[in-house]
Design a protein around this motif. Structure first.
Motif, mmCIF file in Angstrom:
data_model
loop_
_atom_site.group_PDB
_atom_site.id
_atom_site.type_symbol
_atom_site.label_atom_id
_atom_site.label_comp_id
_atom_site.label_asym_id
_atom_site.label_seq_id
_atom_site.Cartn_x
_atom_site.Cartn_y
_atom_site.Cartn_z
ATOM 1 N N ILE A 84 0.844 -1.204 0.000
ATOM 2 C CA ILE A 84 0.000 0.000 0.000
ATOM 3 C C ILE A 84 0.881 1.257 0.000
ATOM 4 N N SER A 85 2.180 1.079 0.232
ATOM 5 C CA SER A 85 3.103 2.223 0.147
ATOM 6 C C SER A 85 3.505 2.424 -1.312
ATOM 7 N N PRO A 86 3.420 3.676 -1.809
ATOM 8 C CA PRO A 86 3.825 3.902 -3.202
ATOM 9 C C PRO A 86 5.303 3.615 -3.430
ATOM 10 N N PHE A 87 6.108 3.762 -2.372
ATOM 11 C CA PHE A 87 7.552 3.540 -2.521
ATOM 12 C C PHE A 87 7.851 2.043 -2.643
ATOM 13 N N VAL A 88 7.127 1.245 -1.875
ATOM 14 C CA VAL A 88 7.277 -0.218 -1.955
ATOM 15 C C VAL A 88 6.760 -0.707 -3.310
ATOM 16 N N ASN B 276 5.080 -3.276 8.623
ATOM 17 C CA ASN B 276 4.332 -2.042 8.880
ATOM 18 C C ASN B 276 5.302 -1.079 9.571
ATOM 19 N N PRO B 277 5.623 0.038 8.916
ATOM 20 C CA PRO B 277 6.659 0.919 9.494
ATOM 21 C C PRO B 277 6.217 1.560 10.804
ATOM 22 N N PHE B 278 4.878 1.553 11.037
ATOM 23 C CA PHE B 278 4.387 2.187 12.264
ATOM 24 C C PHE B 278 4.337 1.202 13.432
ATOM 25 N N SER B 279 4.496 -0.088 13.152
ATOM 26 C CA SER B 279 4.743 -1.044 14.240
ATOM 27 C C SER B 279 5.689 -2.119 13.691
ATOM 28 N N LEU C 81 16.238 4.510 9.180
ATOM 29 C CA LEU C 81 15.236 5.571 9.309
ATOM 30 C C LEU C 81 13.859 4.993 9.625
ATOM 31 N N GLY C 82 13.790 3.679 9.745
ATOM 32 C CA GLY C 82 12.524 3.031 10.106
ATOM 33 C C GLY C 82 11.517 3.021 8.971
ATOM 34 N N ARG C 83 11.990 3.189 7.747
ATOM 35 C CA ARG C 83 11.056 3.322 6.618
ATOM 36 C C ARG C 83 10.972 2.061 5.780
ATOM 37 N N ILE C 84 9.893 1.983 5.012
ATOM 38 C CA ILE C 84 9.763 0.968 3.972
ATOM 39 C C ILE C 84 9.781 1.679 2.628
ATOM 40 N N PRO C 85 10.331 1.060 1.589
ATOM 41 C CA PRO C 85 10.848 -0.289 1.551
ATOM 42 C C PRO C 85 12.298 -0.379 2.028
ATOM 43 N N ALA C 86 12.675 -1.625 2.408
ATOM 44 C CA ALA C 86 14.077 -2.018 2.445
ATOM 45 C C ALA C 86 14.181 -3.205 1.505
ATOM 46 N N ASN D 283 18.589 0.453 1.067
ATOM 47 C CA ASN D 283 17.465 1.269 1.534
ATOM 48 C C ASN D 283 17.100 2.347 0.527
ATOM 49 N N ASP D 284 15.878 2.803 0.647
ATOM 50 C CA ASP D 284 15.310 3.903 -0.139
ATOM 51 C C ASP D 284 14.922 3.416 -1.535
ATOM 52 N N SER D 285 13.644 3.639 -1.880
ATOM 53 C CA SER D 285 13.129 3.096 -3.144
ATOM 54 C C SER D 285 13.933 3.550 -4.355
ATOM 55 N N SER D 286 14.373 4.816 -4.363
ATOM 56 C CA SER D 286 15.111 5.298 -5.545
ATOM 57 C C SER D 286 16.459 4.595 -5.659
ATOM 58 N N VAL E 266 7.499 13.408 -7.882
ATOM 59 C CA VAL E 266 6.421 12.609 -7.285
ATOM 60 C C VAL E 266 6.773 12.211 -5.858
ATOM 61 N N ASP E 267 7.932 11.599 -5.672
ATOM 62 C CA ASP E 267 8.285 11.081 -4.332
ATOM 63 C C ASP E 267 8.459 12.203 -3.311
ATOM 64 N N GLY E 268 9.042 13.302 -3.767
ATOM 65 C CA GLY E 268 9.348 14.392 -2.822
ATOM 66 C C GLY E 268 8.336 15.517 -2.849
#
Ligand SMILES: N[C@@H](CCC(=O)N[C@@H](CS)C(=O)NCC(=O)O)C(=O)O
Length: 221
Positions: free
Chosen positions: A10-14, A34-37, A48-53, A62-65, A98-100
């Motif tokens: 559901i994440s556009p980056f993933v 789920n980055p929030f848990s 940075l606790g983000r998805i995707p990895a 790390n980081d979709s780009s 788009v991403d930023g």
């Protein structure tokens, strides 16, 4: 060789990373995060606790780009960037636009506000604020994206690139919130989104998102 995408579609980056893997015909596993848990130790993977990895054997990226660039370098066919410096710059700029730019508006003001937060917390959305964001914040982004595409099939050059994948990815989240580009006002962008979302690689990502977030889902005309 094994690949794992960590995150949730559901994440556009993933989604961007998964579409790139599928466009290149690569096998991968997906690990729901789920980055929030996040699971214990996730910060060791994603500082940075983000998805995707992304895990490639024992390597973490790390980081979709960065991940998409990495995949493209490892598996250059079909190319999703360009050897031409200007084309490459345009691809990376549209990705950043788009991403930023677009996603930081769509995410908190529209997708989280109308769709995800009410679903997870049971709290009602502030519909007036969501409608204001749709009416005031989105049009400048849509104007630019419509203009940049012009009468071309793809944003850069004559073939699919990461620019197209990134732009189309953001519109999946908008569709979960009942938003699509108005065909009269942004005809080229609307046709592009429809074309891209019909690609098998997007259809595969859209199906579970639409099933999970069906309340406001909007079909394209
Ligand atoms: N620039 C990053 C952005 C990733 C991102 O912000 N992901 C969101 C989910 S859509 C996230 O993990 N948010 C949790 C947080 O920032 O704590 C990328 O392209 O991967």
């Amino acid at each position: 060789m094994s690949y794992t995408v960590l995150g949730n579609g559901i994440s556009p980056f993933v989604r961007k990373v998964m579409v790139v893997m599928d466009e290149k015909g690569l096998e991968y596993e997906s690990q729901d995060v789920n980055p929030f848990s996040p699971p214990d130790g996730y910060r060791d993977i994603s500082p940075l606790g983000r998805i995707p990895a992304f895990r490639h054997d024992d390597k973490i990226i790390n980081d979709s780009s960065v991940i998409c660039r990495y995949i493209d370098r490892l598996h250059p066919q079909p190319p999703l960037y360009s050897d031409d410096p200007y084309e490459s710059a345009r691809i990376e700029w549209l990705e950043e636009f788009v991403d930023g730019g677009l996603i930081p508006v769509v995410g908190p003001k529209i997708f989280l506000a109308r769709v995800l937060r009410p679903l997870l917390t049971g709290e009602a959305a502030d519909e007036a604020a969501v409608e204001k964001a749709i009416a005031e914040d989105l049009p400048p982004f849509f104007d630019y994206l419509d203009r940049q595409l012009g009468d071309s099939e793809y944003y850069v050059g004559k073939r699919l690139s990461l620019a197209d994948i990134t732009v189309a990815g953001g519109f999946v989240n908008l569709r979960t919130a009942g938003v699509k580009p108005d065909k009269q006002r942004w005809p080229r962008l609307a046709a592009f989104v429809k074309r891209m979302h019909a690609r098998p690689t997007f259809a595969k990502q859209i199906e579970p998102v639409k099933a999970f977030l069906s309340k406001y889902w909007v079909e394209l005309d």
